[in-house]
Design a protein around this motif. Sequence first.
Motif, mmCIF file in Angstrom:
data_model
loop_
_atom_site.group_PDB
_atom_site.id
_atom_site.type_symbol
_atom_site.label_atom_id
_atom_site.label_comp_id
_atom_site.label_asym_id
_atom_site.label_seq_id
_atom_site.Cartn_x
_atom_site.Cartn_y
_atom_site.Cartn_z
ATOM 1 N N CYS A 25 0.855 -1.116 0.088
ATOM 2 C CA CYS A 25 0.010 -0.077 -0.246
ATOM 3 C C CYS A 25 0.936 1.485 -0.009
ATOM 4 O O CYS A 25 1.773 1.435 0.832
ATOM 5 N N CYS A 27 -0.279 4.441 0.232
ATOM 6 C CA CYS A 27 -0.905 5.429 0.575
ATOM 7 C C CYS A 27 -0.078 6.203 1.570
ATOM 8 O O CYS A 27 0.655 5.912 2.034
ATOM 9 N N CYS A 30 -0.121 4.926 5.180
ATOM 10 C CA CYS A 30 0.876 3.939 5.509
ATOM 11 C C CYS A 30 2.287 4.488 5.405
ATOM 12 O O CYS A 30 3.125 3.904 6.264
ATOM 13 N N ARG A 68 -4.658 1.270 13.800
ATOM 14 C CA ARG A 68 -3.322 0.617 13.507
ATOM 15 C C ARG A 68 -2.928 0.487 14.649
ATOM 16 O O ARG A 68 -3.158 0.943 15.938
HETATM 17 ZN ZN LIG Z 1 -2.249 2.463 2.960
#
Ligand SMILES: [Zn+2]
Length: 138
Positions: A25, A27, A30, A68
Amino acid sequence: MKQGHCLCGEVTLSIPDVSYDITVCHCHMCQRFFGSPFLSTSGLTSDQFQLSGQTSIQRYASSEWAERGFCKTCGSSLFYCSLNDKEYYFPIGLFEQLEGILTNEIFYNCKPEFYSLEGQTVKLTEEEFLTQLFKEEK
Ligand SMILES: [Zn+2]
Ligand SMILES: [Zn+2]
């Protein structure tokens, strides 16, 4: 089972010893949380893995649909948990010699231009990924 742990060792983790489809990922969340793109195992439900050292785990609600986790002592990133289906995604770096194949790259449009990963992957932009996710939920 495959064993993994955070940097200080207070949090340990075991997941099935299988070959994983690894998703990356790109993004921005992240990238901030993991310090780099998130190379992740496929999603696992809580009956499929064991996570110990719960008192050392800090959960952070990064959005309305996800939490998270990280270690309170050493700061290692531990997981991404999708609250909707309660699936956990673990960073591959917690494990030694994890078997897997890089299959998917998501939020591909957020990837910085100065690197790219080798291998054939399915690459989805944020828009494409969210459209797909939305379709599956219908
Ligand atoms: Zn992400
Ligand atoms: Zn730790």
